[in-house]
Design an enzyme around this catalytic site. Sequence first.
Site, PDB file in Angstrom:
ATOM      1  N   ASP A   1       0.864  -1.192   0.000  1.00 12.78           N
ATOM      2  CA  ASP A   1       0.000   0.000   0.000  1.00 12.78           C
ATOM      3  C   ASP A   1       0.895   1.235   0.000  1.00 12.78           C
ATOM      4  O   ASP A   1       1.451   1.594   1.034  1.00 12.78           O
ATOM      5  CB  ASP A   1      -0.894   0.016   1.251  1.00 12.78           C
TER       6      ASP A   1
ATOM      7  N   LYS B   1      -6.904   3.451  -3.211  1.00 10.41           N
ATOM      8  CA  LYS B   1      -7.318   3.431  -1.816  1.00 10.41           C
ATOM      9  C   LYS B   1      -7.524   4.857  -1.355  1.00 10.41           C
ATOM     10  O   LYS B   1      -6.769   5.758  -1.754  1.00 10.41           O
ATOM     11  CB  LYS B   1      -6.208   2.724  -1.017  1.00 10.41           C
TER      12      LYS B   1
ATOM     13  N   LYS C   1     -10.333   0.447  -2.351  1.00 12.87           N
ATOM     14  CA  LYS C   1     -10.193   0.178  -0.918  1.00 12.87           C
ATOM     15  C   LYS C   1     -10.423   1.444  -0.102  1.00 12.87           C
ATOM     16  O   LYS C   1      -9.578   2.329  -0.106  1.00 12.87           O
ATOM     17  CB  LYS C   1      -8.788  -0.370  -0.619  1.00 12.87           C
TER      18      LYS C   1
END
Lengths: 802, 318
Positions: free
Chosen positions: B155, B218, B254
């Site tokens: 991430d 995300k 996300k």
Amino acid sequence: MAAARGGPCAREIFTTLEYGPVPESHACALAWLDTHNRLLGHYVNGTWLKPEHRNPVPCQDPITGEELASCLQAQAEDVTAAVEAARTAFKTWSQLPGAARAQHLSRLAKTIQKHQQLLWTLESLVTGRAVREVRDGDVPLAQQLLQYHAVQAYAQEKALAGWEPMGVIGLILPTSFSFLDMMWRVCPALAMGCTVVVLVPPALPTPLLLAQLAGELGSFPGILNVVCGPASLGPVLASQPGVQKVAFCGAVEEGRALRRTLAGKGARLGLALGTESLLLLMDSADVDSAVEGVVDAVWSDRSLGGLRLLIQESVWDEAMKRLQARMAKLRSGRGLDGAVDMGARGAAARDLAQSFVDEAQSQGGQVFQAGDVPSDGPFFSPALVSGLPPAAPCAQAEVPWPVVVASPFRTAKEALALANGTPRGGSASVWSERLGQALELGFGLKMGTVWINAHGLRDPAVPTGGCKESGSSWHGGLEGLYEYLWPSGTPSWEPFLCESLNYDTFGLAVPSSLLSGPETGPSPAPPYGLFVGGRFQAPGARSSRPIQDSSGKLHSYVAEGGAKDIQDAVETAHQAAPGWGAQSPGARARLLWALAAALERRKSALASQLESHGVAPMVAKTEVELCVRRLQNWGTRVQDQGQTLQVTGLRGPVLRLREPLGVLAVVCPDEWPLLAFVSLLAPALAHGNAVVLVPSGTYPLSALEVCQDIATLFPAGLVSVVTGDRDHLTRCLALHQDVQALWYFGPAQGSQFVEWASAGNLKSVWVNRGFPRAWDEEVEGAGPELSLHAARTKALWLPMGD
Amino acid sequence: MAAHCRASELDLSWISRVQVNQAAVLRRAEQIQARRSVKKEWQAAWLLKAVTCIDLTTLSGDDTFSNVQRLCYKAKYPIRQDLLKALNMHDKGITTAAVCVYPARVCDAVKALKAAGCSIPVASVATGFPAGQTHLKTRLEEIRLAVEDGATEIDVVINRTLVLTGQWEALYDEISQFRKACGEAHLKTILATGELGSLTNIYKASLVAMMAGSDFIKTSTGKETVNATFPVAIVMLRAIRDFFWKTGNKVGFKPAGGIRTAKESLAWLSLIKEELGDEWLTPDLFRIGASSLLSDIERQIYHHVTGRYAAYHDLPMS
């Protein structure tokens, strides 16, 4: 708990991830119906009225067809009883101080809050609309309406001094309506001191529940009465003594018919017609958000009608693709399910939509339908119709719920032309991220409401109405209050109906009225002719009519105008209207002041002309002086038009704009030949209208004299003055489809004809019904009433955010 | 997880055409929560689906082996087995989608999961998380080290400076380098939407991140003042859909930060269902970054199964 009852189990749902039913219990609605033994009558004067020998009509769940209760159909005497109760209640209710009415309305808001669950389940149950929209939208808005109008009632004595409540208001509602339509009109009427009789179609019990809740407050039982009955009782309601105004909302053709039926009857008529809305999607728009705007407009059970969607050609493919993808996600189902977008509106609505879609298809339109829709029951899948140019026959019909008709356009100018090229003028939204373009379109649309980058927002403080065939009555805001007020001292009207009036022949032919003998006026008389298109010209018929002086002798001749001349005048007025309307109020004021100065210079000539017609010298002098003042006065007053509103829940302003009507026709009274002419001309021009006037029939010369100055000062065609036979010219104007408004001051018969004929294009009319006006007095000659009639309102919503 | 998304060319003309109307998006965000809900069996099934989409996360300065180990076991056994059995879901292999830790804890997580006999991927934050204000060289190195330690999902945070100053090419280049550094690992790109200034910037940054080959985009790090909100999500989901329509690549989404209740997780699922469709409702394409959400879901499932509300000690802690 864990055990599934018949339906799919968690294991299956884990794979499919489908939605399940989210039923809202309607036990309380059924319990309420049970308290009435499933038989509903009428709610009059704080009690239930269940007369004998009335036809019961079944009230059904529109989706299952299950019979919920029966409603008794009213007959004429039930309407009479309701009006009688309202009339009695009016005597005390209208005399109360505003603060007391405010308190009563706040109490009603509280009561609605207490019973809100009953209200939303009952409404959703009997109308089939999604309970989410009723619960989260309508019910809170109903409370806001009561609270807003309570404040207005409190402020009435100060803010609306000089106006008084009309009396008993009749409200006629169509079969496809939500109880909000009733609240929008009942709240201002009650707040201003009127009392109300509502005629609702049978089998829709929510208005009865509201009336019961209001009645149970105890103190003023007769202020809100609800009678269930067929639409044919509308004229009965309108002709009851004491009913001063009838408000109607519903279909255009029904409104037109009612307008004709009620011509010349005692009650005034306010029409709010049609349900179609419009959405303009420009290439600079946030297309995904605009697609949500379409959902708000037609596929979310908020509005009652369909949507006309105009999409700029350069984003057509993109918009259609997104729209179709979005449609696939829509869910229809039982209204009482908490997770559906749309309920059902019964078999009639479905059949209407089906026949529209079938016809569109047969005329070459492409129809796309999608969505998760139950196969049984009166459901109709959301439909998107394209490929239907304006010339296709069914493109002219009103688009029904839940249909969207999409058409492409090339430029913003063309979008405006297409959008304004329908007889409807209700509401529209503009989707564009370019501020200048959005405002250009927002101002240019001939609509009552325009939202920029939003659709379907509403608030009690914002006036909502329309123009053209959408009717010219208002609800909400200040305009909504004026609907139920008239200037203090207005005589309550007796019916002026002339049964023998033949609409086909009224004013059809010009009676010949040749006087003979030498002319007593200045000879040779000035070559006036008709004042059309900025110059004096000979009438089409090449004939003249004699004007008598005060002693009945032939004074001189004026031109005999006819249909052709009216058409010329209207046409040139339309050419001049856009330019004049676009001028700033300041610029218009300057020209009115210039005209005032010119009149001042002509003062002695005008006064002596009036004297030759038998007016006393002092009075003649006053009349001319008043004319000068009127022009100056209106020039000044019109500069503070419009305002900015701030609305709960909206970031950004709502502009309340006062826009010109377009071409305004004015038939002047015989009395006060100069003053009445100027008193009517000045506000009409000041508000940006182009004007066609028919001057006093008995003495038109002073008006023509003024035209000499108008010719030099004002743009050609802005003002036309057509002399001739009043009835004949009135007929030409009233039946003209491209005249936007008509003011008539003459005999009762003419008023009746004007009301009847206005049904053609539903132009807004203001008639005196044979009552004389005191033109020399401030209130009647230059009061705010004239301003109210001289322009129409537009609400322009400007949400902001980045 | 499926194969990587293919990177595509940077299309600046597309980025310049982007229009987002904030007020309209806010209205849509309000509506979408009111228009859909699920009850009873449907709710239980949807909640279990939410569990399988959770990236169970701990990102604290005081993380040690012991609490990372607890987290990993909770990831493997997210819902009490007897509850799953009651729903007839015990054999569906319900675990969270991944565990998510700081780079320095990747080894701990890999070890703990191995001991638990489970193949849940380990995700590591990287590139100077959460602010991203370190040199590009160290940011890239961070990715490589995390992958070496056994993280299979990375991430990364983007460089907000580049978004706020409109340097889309530079942003594209950076993310492309992240992509390369990830090797076989999946790249989840954190936009830190709370710091991008406007919804239009969020849309543009989403497009750039997808063009540069992100497998997921995300919302936030969980460390900004504003985290995963519905308006932001709507904008990012529209970008994902547009990108799919144009390139055929399915990019995952996300949301992270501030999602704490079972009810919220249902709203997120229905948002994905409405905006993207059922095909996105899998852990391959949808994740929820959360730490305390799982225990609320477990409590709701407990209530659904037993009809009673659970005490804290009824459910094992993570």
